[in-house]
Design an enzyme around this catalytic site. Structure first.
Site, PDB file in Angstrom:
ATOM      1  N   SER A   1       0.824  -1.215   0.000  1.00 33.53           N
ATOM      2  CA  SER A   1       0.000   0.000   0.000  1.00 33.53           C
ATOM      3  C   SER A   1       0.853   1.258   0.000  1.00 33.53           C
ATOM      4  O   SER A   1       2.033   1.242   0.385  1.00 33.53           O
ATOM      5  CB  SER A   1      -0.917   0.011   1.226  1.00 33.53           C
ATOM      6  OG  SER A   1      -1.730  -1.139   1.244  1.00 33.53           O
TER       7      SER A   1
HETATM    8  N1  SAH Z   1       0.052  -5.314   4.174  1.00 33.74           N
HETATM    9  C1  SAH Z   1       0.695  -5.669   2.929  1.00 33.74           C
HETATM   10  C2  SAH Z   1      -0.133  -5.345   1.730  1.00 33.74           C
HETATM   11  C3  SAH Z   1      -1.000  -6.449   1.447  1.00 33.74           C
HETATM   12  S1  SAH Z   1      -1.907  -6.449  -0.079  1.00 33.74           S
HETATM   13  C4  SAH Z   1       2.046  -5.008   2.796  1.00 33.74           C
HETATM   14  O1  SAH Z   1       2.398  -4.213   3.680  1.00 33.74           O
HETATM   15  O2  SAH Z   1       2.756  -5.305   1.840  1.00 33.74           O
HETATM   16  C5  SAH Z   1      -3.165  -7.554   0.461  1.00 33.74           C
HETATM   17  C6  SAH Z   1      -2.707  -8.947   0.776  1.00 33.74           C
HETATM   18  O3  SAH Z   1      -3.826  -9.663   1.275  1.00 33.74           O
HETATM   19  C7  SAH Z   1      -2.208  -9.727  -0.432  1.00 33.74           C
HETATM   20  O4  SAH Z   1      -0.933 -10.199  -0.172  1.00 33.74           O
HETATM   21  C8  SAH Z   1      -3.223 -10.852  -0.571  1.00 33.74           C
HETATM   22  O5  SAH Z   1      -2.658 -12.047  -1.055  1.00 33.74           O
HETATM   23  C9  SAH Z   1      -3.730 -10.995   0.844  1.00 33.74           C
HETATM   24  N2  SAH Z   1      -5.031 -11.626   1.028  1.00 33.74           N
HETATM   25  C10 SAH Z   1      -6.146 -11.511   0.273  1.00 33.74           C
HETATM   26  N3  SAH Z   1      -7.147 -12.243   0.782  1.00 33.74           N
HETATM   27  C11 SAH Z   1      -6.658 -12.830   1.911  1.00 33.74           C
HETATM   28  C12 SAH Z   1      -7.209 -13.713   2.890  1.00 33.74           C
HETATM   29  N4  SAH Z   1      -8.474 -14.145   2.844  1.00 33.74           N
HETATM   30  N5  SAH Z   1      -6.419 -14.115   3.906  1.00 33.74           N
HETATM   31  C13 SAH Z   1      -5.127 -13.696   3.985  1.00 33.74           C
HETATM   32  N6  SAH Z   1      -4.548 -12.858   3.093  1.00 33.74           N
HETATM   33  C14 SAH Z   1      -5.308 -12.444   2.068  1.00 33.74           C
END
Ligand code: SAH
Length: 214
Positions: A64
């Site tokens: 993000s």
């Molecule tokens: N916080 C992260 C950004 C994450 S983007 C950072 O600092 O880089 C959102 C993430 O959520 C992705 O990696 C995606 O694979 C994950 N995601 C999506 N659905 C999910 C679920 N049901 N359980 C766990 N992770 C999930």
């Protein structure tokens, strides 16, 4: 001591993107000044790591925008020692920020490659105190509940009942809820058994998949 060539870019990010836009919590600003964000993006994107935007991290996912990470972090009012559930480990950047603030972090990621990469990166940078799980975080991490804080970094179609159920009394949760294209960032608070929610701002996140996701 080695000199970090990205230090000036990081300081500029903290001043111009975070402090100037209203992030006030000194500990949050200091944490962002310490976490080497360039280590959480693919090597070819390092020069853009401190820019005012999200970046691709592989598997169709993103790290993000710095301001959004800071905004969600500040909403959690972390004083140190809180037990935090993070849903969406991704690159591990948000995890590192939470660890810098003294939280005990339990983080869940649905994509095995991302989870493995984040773990290796965090350990390589010397971050301790996070526990990792590969699976559907829309259901939380029941055996470890209740949590003092929950942070969800993917957009949900509605507030997952598993997550509100695992939030302890007095606990706070930051979560984007809404449509596939854009969402509202909500701050959810459990107080005297009730679940209160407040809209903070509009936001754009990748989809939360899974049973209580899309
Ligand atoms: N916080 C992260 C950004 C994450 S983007 C950072 O600092 O880089 C959102 C993430 O959520 C992705 O990696 C995606 O694979 C994950 N995601 C999506 N659905 C999910 C679920 N049901 N359980 C766990 N992770 C999930």
């Amino acid at each position: 001591m080695s000199v970090d060539p990205f230090e000036p870019a990081r300081r500029k990010m903290v001043e111009e993107q975070l402090a100037a836009r209203g992030i006030r919590d000194r500990r949050v600003l200091e944490a962002f000044g310490r976490v080497p964000r360039h280590r959480f993006v693919p090597v070819e994107l390092r020069d853009r790591a401190y820019g005012d935007h999200p970046l691709a991290i592989g598997e169709g996912q993103t790290i993000s925008q710095p301001y959004m990470v800071a905004c969600m972090t500040e909403l959690l009012e972390l004083g140190g020692g809180e037990k935090v559930l993070e849903v969406g480990t991704g690159s591990g950047y948000q995890t590192a920020v939470l660890l810098e603030l003294g939280a005990e972090v339990l983080t869940v990621e649905v994509e095995p490659e991302l989870a493995a990469g984040a773990r290796e990166r965090l350990e390589g940078l010397g971050y301790r105190g996070a526990r990792f799980r590969v699976g559907d975080g829309s259901l939380g991490w029941r055996e470890e509940s209740p949590f003092d804080r929950v942070i969800v970094t993917a957009g949900a179609p509605s507030l997952p009942v598993s997550l509100t159920g695992q939030l302890g009394e007095g606990g706070l949760m930051a979560i984007p809820v809404g449509g596939e294209e854009e969402q509202d960032l909500l701050l959810v608070r459990r107080r005297e058994g009730r679940v209160e929610r407040r809209r903070i701002c509009g936001c754009v996140f990748v989809k939360l998949r899974g049973e209580e996701g899309w």
